[in-house]
Structures are given as structure tokens and as C-alpha cells.
Design a protein around this motif. Structure first.
Motif, short mmCIF file in Angstrom:
data_model
loop_
_atom_site.label_atom_id
_atom_site.label_comp_id
_atom_site.label_asym_id
_atom_site.label_seq_id
_atom_site.Cartn_x
_atom_site.Cartn_y
_atom_site.Cartn_z
N ARG A 1 -7.90 1.77 2.85
CA ARG A 1 -7.67 0.59 3.68
C ARG A 1 -8.81 0.45 4.70
O ARG A 1 -9.15 1.41 5.39
N ILE A 2 -9.39 -0.73 4.75
CA ILE A 2 -10.53 -0.96 5.63
C ILE A 2 -10.07 -1.54 6.97
O ILE A 2 -9.39 -2.56 7.01
N THR B 1 -12.10 3.41 8.03
CA THR B 1 -10.75 3.46 7.47
C THR B 1 -9.89 4.25 8.44
O THR B 1 -10.42 4.84 9.38
N GLU C 1 -7.09 6.02 3.02
CA GLU C 1 -8.54 6.08 2.83
C GLU C 1 -9.06 4.84 2.12
O GLU C 1 -10.25 4.58 2.07
#
Lengths: 84, 162
Positions: free
Chosen positions: B51-52, B135, B49
Motif C-alpha cells: 500500500r502506497i 508504504t 508493504e
């Protein structure tokens, strides 16, 4: 006519980018317009209950709820800005 | 003194050179570049959650230009600027891409530093841009931070004319 526009999370909640509407009698301010829209559309009514403050711009300037709304105005609703 | 809202990337060296030319005889040029982070919050627990995968920037065409021009005009009244520039990208961006550029040229460094910082602070919370993060878990709109509003309040407190 008033051109109403929705952006970002407000656009998604409304399911559309905006609408043209005839200003009803007795609607002369942002607060009155919001009350009218909330009566027309449950999605708009729930925007005001949401976690995000709802911002309003009349003719591309952010205003508060007491600002005047007139025929020919562009009124936009959106969440707090998150640019940069 | 110009603004650009664009989907395409920008070239730092070219923008710097543009400021240098426009300014005539600057003593200082400060530039700032904002980038898309891959890890949203480096101090948080690592997890999907956080990490883009991508960032999508939406804006309000017309109002954005007016707003950025107003921010530039206010900065010019407050500091002695020889040239300044704002570039903001819109559309879908990947981690590590450039999002935003501000540059300020002045005879003296203090004016250039402060103006660049002011341009960024105002741009972040008063220009109509919105970021949506994708994400591995979901896709959500970025929430405005209290610290952004506090940054504006500090500029206002240090200058009664704002």
C-alpha cells in the motif's frame, strides 16, 4: 574542477548531493574517475557492488565508462531512471 | 511543443485545449495521464508493504529539460505531429494524484497514438526522474523494470534511425 553530483539512492548512499573536486593527474575518463572516487570513499566503492547498475552522465548526457572527463565537466551518478 | 516540470497539478481540459489551439487543424489528439496508484501491485497479496502512502519524485534539473526536449524532437521527426506536450510533476504526491501528462496532436490518429506511447516509453526510462515509495512498512526507491527497457528496444527495432 569537476562538479560531481549524486541523485536518488546514490545521493542517499553517499550522504551528500555532490562535491567539487580537482581532477587528479591521470584521470581522463569516467572509469578512471570512478576508480579514484572509490579509492577516496568506501561509500562510493560499495555503490558499484550494489544491486542497481550505476549510471553516469557527463555534462547531462548519459555516457559509458570510456567517455572522457575534463576540467570544468559536470559528472552525475545515479540509478536507472524510474519516471512516468 | 512544450515541456513542463512542476510541483503543481495540471488540468486535463486546459492541456487538451492548448494542444487543440497549437495544432491549428488537428484530426486527432491523444492524451495520456499517469496517476499514483494506492495499491502498488494489484495482483499481489494484499498487505501493508503493497500500500502506497506517498510517492516522492526527484529529478536532475537541467538534464531533465534537455532530455524531454530531445524525446519530443525525436517524436516529431518520426511522426507528423502538429503539437505535443509533456508535463511531469516532481516532489511528494499522494495516491490518486496525477503525475504525468503527454499529449500528441496530428492530422491522423495513428501518428497521435504512436507518438503518445513513444513519449511515455522514453520518458519512463531515459529522462532523469526517480520515484521513492513510502508504504506503512518502509520507504524505498522504485526499481526500474525490465519491461521498460524492452519497450525502448521495440521502438528502436521498428526504426533503424533511432
Amino acid at each position: 574542477m569537476v562538479a560531481v553530483q549524486y541523485f536518488a539512492s546514490v545521493r542517499e548512499a553517499m550522504g551528500r548531493e555532490g562535491e567539487q573536486l580537482e581532477l587528479p593527474a591521470g584521470v581522463n575518463t569516467v572509469a578512471e574517475l570512478m576508480q579514484f572516487l572509490a579509492g577516496q570513499d568506501a561509500d562510493f566503492a560499495s555503490l558499484e557492488q550494489g544491486a542497481n547498475p550505476l549510471l553516469v552522465a557527463v555534462n547531462q548526457t548519459v555516457v559509458d565508462a570510456t567517455a572522457a572527463v575534463e576540467d570544468g565537466d559536470e559528472v552525475a551518478f545515479f540509478p536507472p531512471m524510474t519516471g512516468g | 511543443m512544450s515541456i513542463s516540470i512542476q510541483t503543481e497539478d495540471f488540468d486535463l481540459a486546459r492541456e487538451y485545449e492548448g494542444l487543440r489551439q497549437d495544432a491549428g487543424d488537428p484530426g486527432a489528439i491523444v492524451t495520456f495521464t499517469g496517476l499514483v496508484r494506492e495499491i502498488y501491485d494489484a495482483s499481489a497479496e494484499p498487505g501493508p508493504e503493497n500500500r502506497i502512502l506517498s510517492l516522492t519524485l526527484e529529478h536532475y534539473p537541467g538534464m531533465t529539460e534537455k532530455c524531454l526536449q530531445q524525446i519530443l524532437d525525436n517524436a516529431r521527426q518520426r511522426w507528423d505531429l502538429l503539437a505535443c506536450r509533456i508535463i511531469h510533476r516532481v516532489g511528494k504526491l499522494q495516491p490518486h494524484e496525477q503525475i504525468v501528462f503527454v499529449g500528441a496532436a496530428s492530422s491522423h490518429r495513428q501518428h497521435a497514438f504512436e507518438a503518445a506511447s513513444y513519449l511515455m516509453d522514453y520518458l519512463k526510462s531515459t529522462a532523469p526522474f526517480w520515484k521513492k515509495q513510502e508504504t506503512p512498512v518502509d520507504s524505498h526507491w522504485v526499481q526500474a523494470r525490465e519491461s521498460d527497457a524492452e519497450a525502448i528496444a521495440r521502438w528502436q527495432a521498428s526504426h533503424s534511425g533511432d
